[in-house]
Every structure is written in structure tokens, then in C-alpha cells.
Design a protein around this motif. Sequence first.
Motif, PDB file in Angstrom:
ATOM      1  N   VAL A   1       0.838  -1.207   0.000  1.00  0.00           N
ATOM      2  CA  VAL A   1       0.000   0.000   0.000  1.00  0.00           C
ATOM      3  C   VAL A   1       0.870   1.254   0.000  1.00  0.00           C
ATOM      4  CG1 VAL A   1      -1.706   1.338   1.276  1.00  0.00           C
ATOM      5  CG2 VAL A   1      -1.949  -1.136   1.103  1.00  0.00           C
ATOM      6  N   ASP A   2       1.843   1.318   0.895  1.00  0.00           N
ATOM      7  CA  ASP A   2       2.668   2.520   1.015  1.00  0.00           C
ATOM      8  C   ASP A   2       3.495   2.751  -0.243  1.00  0.00           C
ATOM      9  OD1 ASP A   2       1.691   3.093   3.522  1.00  0.00           O
ATOM     10  OD2 ASP A   2       3.361   2.167   4.596  1.00  0.00           O
ATOM     11  N   GLU A   3       4.017   1.686  -0.841  1.00  0.00           N
ATOM     12  CA  GLU A   3       4.776   1.842  -2.088  1.00  0.00           C
ATOM     13  C   GLU A   3       3.889   2.399  -3.193  1.00  0.00           C
ATOM     14  OE1 GLU A   3       8.073  -1.782  -1.724  1.00  0.00           O
ATOM     15  OE2 GLU A   3       6.090  -2.174  -2.583  1.00  0.00           O
ATOM     16  N   TYR A   4       2.673   1.904  -3.264  1.00  0.00           N
ATOM     17  CA  TYR A   4       1.761   2.362  -4.313  1.00  0.00           C
ATOM     18  C   TYR A   4       1.341   3.814  -4.088  1.00  0.00           C
ATOM     19  CZ  TYR A   4      -1.968   2.103  -7.810  1.00  0.00           C
ATOM     20  OH  TYR A   4      -2.776   2.322  -8.911  1.00  0.00           O
ATOM     21  N   ILE A   5       1.109   4.189  -2.856  1.00  0.00           N
ATOM     22  CA  ILE A   5       0.766   5.578  -2.550  1.00  0.00           C
ATOM     23  C   ILE A   5       1.905   6.509  -2.949  1.00  0.00           C
ATOM     24  CG2 ILE A   5       0.493   7.175  -0.597  1.00  0.00           C
ATOM     25  CD1 ILE A   5      -1.436   5.111   0.609  1.00  0.00           C
ATOM     26  N   HIS A   6       3.137   6.132  -2.649  1.00  0.00           N
ATOM     27  CA  HIS A   6       4.279   6.952  -3.052  1.00  0.00           C
ATOM     28  C   HIS A   6       4.363   7.057  -4.575  1.00  0.00           C
ATOM     29  CE1 HIS A   6       5.583   6.632   1.145  1.00  0.00           C
ATOM     30  NE2 HIS A   6       6.435   7.609   0.885  1.00  0.00           N
ATOM     31  N   LEU A   7       4.103   5.956  -5.273  1.00  0.00           N
ATOM     32  CA  LEU A   7       4.118   5.987  -6.735  1.00  0.00           C
ATOM     33  C   LEU A   7       3.030   6.904  -7.277  1.00  0.00           C
ATOM     34  CD1 LEU A   7       4.972   4.967  -9.553  1.00  0.00           C
ATOM     35  CD2 LEU A   7       3.344   3.086  -9.243  1.00  0.00           C
ATOM     36  N   ILE A   8       1.803   6.762  -6.766  1.00  0.00           N
ATOM     37  CA  ILE A   8       0.696   7.597  -7.235  1.00  0.00           C
ATOM     38  C   ILE A   8       1.005   9.074  -7.008  1.00  0.00           C
ATOM     39  CG2 ILE A   8      -1.688   8.271  -6.744  1.00  0.00           C
ATOM     40  CD1 ILE A   8      -1.553   5.831  -8.468  1.00  0.00           C
ATOM     41  N   ALA A   9       1.598   9.394  -5.850  1.00  0.00           N
ATOM     42  CA  ALA A   9       1.932  10.787  -5.555  1.00  0.00           C
ATOM     43  C   ALA A   9       2.905  11.342  -6.589  1.00  0.00           C
ATOM     44  CB  ALA A   9       2.515  10.904  -4.153  1.00  0.00           C
TER      45      ALA A   9
END
Length: 310
Positions: free
Chosen positions: A242-250
Motif C-alpha cells: 500500500v505505502d509503495e503504491y501511494i508513493h508511486l501515485i503521488a
Amino acid sequence: MQQKRYYNDYGSWIRRVFPEFRVQKIGIDAGFSCPNRDGLIGTGGCVYCDNSSFSPSYCGGRKSIAEQIRDGKEFFQRKYPSMRYLAYFQSFTNTYAPLHRLQALYEEALGCDDVVGIVIGTRPDMMPAEVLDYLESLSRQTFVVVEYGIESVFDETLRRINRGHTFGQARETIEATAARGITVGGHVILGLPGEDEEMMIRQAEIISDTSLQILKLHQMQVLRGTKLADIYASQPFRTFSVDEYIHLIARYIQHLRRDIIIERFTSQSPPQQLIAPQWGLKNHEFTAKLLRHLHETDAWQGKMMNSNKP
């Protein structure tokens, strides 16, 4: 925190289009096939594909379009009795038929009570000029969105996932659709095998250089019974936390044209079908985490494309 500060969200946009009432999509299975399954373009389909993972329960069996819309309305009306609906032709390739059949199906949907428009999901290599002519005319009478499965902007990736078309075909069809005045959407997957983070950021820039108006994003998911599941079992590849994907989306949205409407960031497959990633988050929970991260990092859509903060 105001959501509009961070990205151009679909919910706000659709409320501006239909200010008088709440609008909900009703997913429809119109019985279409896919040219990447039946041999016209290829066989076996895309390596990740399992249509049952996103088809609503009320689409099952051999129901007519009107029956599916009736059942969909019953499903949603319990929560919002005064709702209006968009008929979402969702399963498989929804322009893969002769024009006269497409007209009959679309117009059956539009003839149902409380249906105020249609959304048509299809492939960019399955949009002949005569269908665009018809949809151009239809879009002058009612709300129409055509949504193309783009998936990746890199042809090597498209070959790897057995997609059956190139990004050049996708770009050409997006431009042809937008030129007719038809609202055009697209779908991409982040985390496809072989793509690193810098390629995904480059994708945002390439997508921004098209006439796409609505974008759906979702994380790569490995589903049981797919070719991708076999690949994952023999040669495991990275899927996002989840955290990796949130950083990517940002990062991704900062390289995305400010006026593109973002319809979604994630997809939720039934737990019994999902192998990876196992997040255990509902969509609203993911969005809340993402908004906190955008707020904390001062990230917003288009930031890297325009020096003027909205």
C-alpha cells in the motif's frame, strides 16, 4: 483538506455534469466476446484478465440489457432512492459487433427509465469509423463516454502481457474519438511486469500528451486462474505494498496533465480470486491514506508540468 487541491477527481466532475441528482454506473454484460480470445487478433486473452473479477453479481446469466439495468437499480436504490444511472457496457469488448447490433444494445439501455447516459468499455483496435460516426451522433443527444483499455504506453510491455495492440493504435484512436467531440477515457495498470517506477512516471507524461479526458488507474493484481498467476508462481515479480503504491501515485499525478479527470486509483478484486497484493483496504480507506500523503508532501496533480500552484 480539500480533495480538489490535490487532483481532479471524477466525483466532483460528474456532479458538475449532472448537478440535479446523484448518478451511479450500472455495469452491464452484453454478451460480447474479445478478439484477443476468439482468434481474430489472438487467443488466450491478456495474461492478467479475468472478467468475473469486476463484473457485478446482477450481470450473471443470460439477462437482457433491460433486466440487468432493472436489477442494478434495485441493488442501488436501497441506498439512494432518487438516483439516476449510467449504463456501463463493461465486460469484454463492447464495440465488437456489427453496428446494427451495437445500436440496438446501446439504445435498449438508453430507453430504460432513469438512465441518463452510457459508458462503453472497449479496445482501441476495435473502434471502426462507422461506429465513431454513430457515437458522435449519439453524443449530441445524450451523455456518452468511450473508455479504452490502454494498459501501458510501452509496446514491449503490451507484447509481454499479450495485449494484441500497440500504444500507437491507442493514441490514434484516442485522438480520433476526441476529434468527434466524444468524451474519451482510458485505463492503465501500474506495476505491469518489466516496468520500473521511472517507466511508469514517463507513462504519465506520455498520457498527458494525448487528448484523453478521463483516466482510470489501478495496481497490478495477480488473479487465480490467469496466465499471470502461472508466471507469478514460477517467476515471482514485485507487487506493490500500500505505502509503495501511494508513493508511486503521488509521483505519477505530479507528471499528469492537470485537467485530466482521475476516476480511480485502485481496483478491488474478490478476495477469493486475489493472489497478490493482499492489502485488505477498502477504496475509501486507500483514498484517505493517499490524501494524507499528498497533504504531507505537498504533492498535487500537474505540479511537475506547471510551476503555478492551483
